[in-house]
Design a protein around this motif. Structure first.
Motif, short mmCIF file in Angstrom:
data_model
loop_
_atom_site.label_atom_id
_atom_site.label_comp_id
_atom_site.label_asym_id
_atom_site.label_seq_id
_atom_site.Cartn_x
_atom_site.Cartn_y
_atom_site.Cartn_z
N UNK A 267 -38.22 -16.71 58.81
CA UNK A 267 -37.31 -17.45 57.94
C UNK A 267 -37.88 -18.82 57.63
N UNK A 268 -37.88 -19.16 56.33
CA UNK A 268 -38.22 -20.51 55.88
C UNK A 268 -36.96 -21.09 55.25
N UNK A 269 -36.18 -21.86 55.99
CA UNK A 269 -34.88 -22.31 55.49
C UNK A 269 -34.98 -23.26 54.30
N UNK A 270 -36.04 -24.06 54.19
CA UNK A 270 -36.16 -25.00 53.08
C UNK A 270 -36.41 -24.28 51.76
N UNK A 271 -37.24 -23.26 51.78
CA UNK A 271 -37.54 -22.49 50.57
C UNK A 271 -36.58 -21.33 50.37
#
Length: 393
Positions: A267-271
């Motif tokens: 998971x990449x929460x910013x993108x």
């Protein structure tokens, strides 16, 4: 397929007892091997040699657009014992496929690395130096690798190229592997990027395994898999931007009696990117993999599936009889994959973009034959076709 110098670097890691799989960067190594393989373009020929246990050379020439090539040299203070001749090497060392993760290894004690002579300590830290120049682009790649301790490693990679900003870049990694967990600290001259990442393995601690008392429940219920979690954080001081990602992995261990499999979730929460993969070794010669990507900001999704099929040598009845008649002193334990001659890889996504790859060995020559196909572009279905040939002595 890995080129000769990459195989030599992996031999250095193996000789110095460094686990490439125990890091956050290798969390999705199995899925990448099955889905993100590169298909060659045009014709490329590479001739390499391990002139001495500590020194290797490699020369490559290709015709992608224009005739180009490269010259590589490598020095290792640690003698390399792995078979590197193209006619003798294990294909699993140069072909990326389904990765069977092994039990975590207890790190060496610091005093194991000490060498004393006449009351003086004379041991040196193992070091690897590598350089490669590309012609006619005049691009230079360099690598400095040094084992600082049984649990620590310094890696400095540099690129000199006039087309890059400031004429090049340097990436420094300080890596720590304690078995139970690993950490990495990064600095890059590109945007003054700082980063840190780590991986934690749940379950038994390999550093205290043999000395800890084993309970009856542990004997009755052996551990057949390993659950790992990790994260990374990076920030560019010059462009004032950063990123963060986290991931989970579960994989079966060698004592698992069923089909080996690996599952990951990143998971990449910013993108807003979410990616899940599932890989399974469906048989001794077949592995399957699927990946689903989803962005919960744009609601866009992507699906990929891939497979690999290993080809084994078929011995005739006469060859089998001759092997059975060999004297006992000449026999050896044959690994299950000693008869592997090649591998066929394939992948496809939801847009019907297909990648095909055939890798293997003919006599003393390693080959990679591949093609990229786009079924939606009727006017140009084949996007790229190529073949790579390698010979090493």
């Amino acid at each position: 397929m890995l080129d000769f110098m990459e195989n030599v670097q992996n031999a250095f890691y193996e000789a110095s007892h460094w686990n490439l799989d125990n890091s956050y960067g290798a969390l999705n190594a199995t899925a990448r091997a099955l889905l993100e393989f590169q298909t060659p373009k045009g014709l490329k020929l590479q001739i390499s040699s391990l002139a001495a246990p500590n020194f290797a050379t490699s020369y490559a020439i290709g015709n992608v657009g224009v005739v180009d090539g490269s010259v590589s040299y490598l020095y290792s203070s640690l003698p390399l014992q792995r078979k590197l001749k193209s006619s003798d090497l294990d294909l699993h060392h140069v072909i990326r496929g389904y990765r069977h993760l092994q039990e975590l290894r207890r790190p060496d004690e610091n005093w194991w690395w000490e060498v004393w002579h006449n009351g003086k300590r004379i041991d040196r830290k193992d070091t690897l130096l590598y350089g490669r120049i590309f012609l006619p682009q005049s691009r230079l790649d360099a690598l400095y690798l040094r084992r600082l301790s049984p649990t620590q490693q310094l890696r400095v990679a540099a690129v000199s190229d006039s087309s890059l900003k400031n004429g090049g870049t340097i990436l420094t990694l300080l890596q720590n592997d304690f078995g139970k967990y690993s950490t990495e600290y990064m600095y890059s001259t590109d945007s003054a990027l700082l980063g840190v990442r780590g991986l934690y393995n749940f379950g038994a601690d390999p550093r205290t395994g043999p000395t800890e008392p084993i309970t009856v429940q542990q004997i009755a219920e052996p551990i057949h898999g390993r659950f790992s979690a990790g994260a990374e954080l990076y920030y560019g001081l010059l462009n004032k931007s950063g990123g963060i990602s986290t991931g989970l992995r579960f994989t079966t261990l060698p004592n698992h009696t069923g089909f080996p499999y690996t599952m990951t979730l990143t998971l990449n929460p910013l993108m807003g990117n979410l990616s899940s993969t599932y890989s399974v070794k469906a048989g001794p010669n077949l592995a399957l993999c699927s990946r689903f990507d989803f962005n919960f900001y744009s609601y866009e999704s992507e699906m990929q599936v891939g497979c690999e099929l290993w080809r084994r040598r078929r011995n005739t009845d006469v060859e089998w009889a001759v092997k059975r008649l060999r004297p006992d002193w000449e026999r050896r334990t044959v690994a299950p994959d000693d008869d592997v001659t090649g591998i066929l890889k394939a992948r496809v996504d939801q847009d019907w973009r297909i990648g095909l790859l055939w890798e293997g060995r003919i006599k003393e020559l390693l080959f990679t034959l591949g093609a990229s196909v786009d079924l939606k572009k009727r006017d140009q279905i084949f996007r790229a076709v190529g073949i790579e040939l390698q010979y090493s002595s």
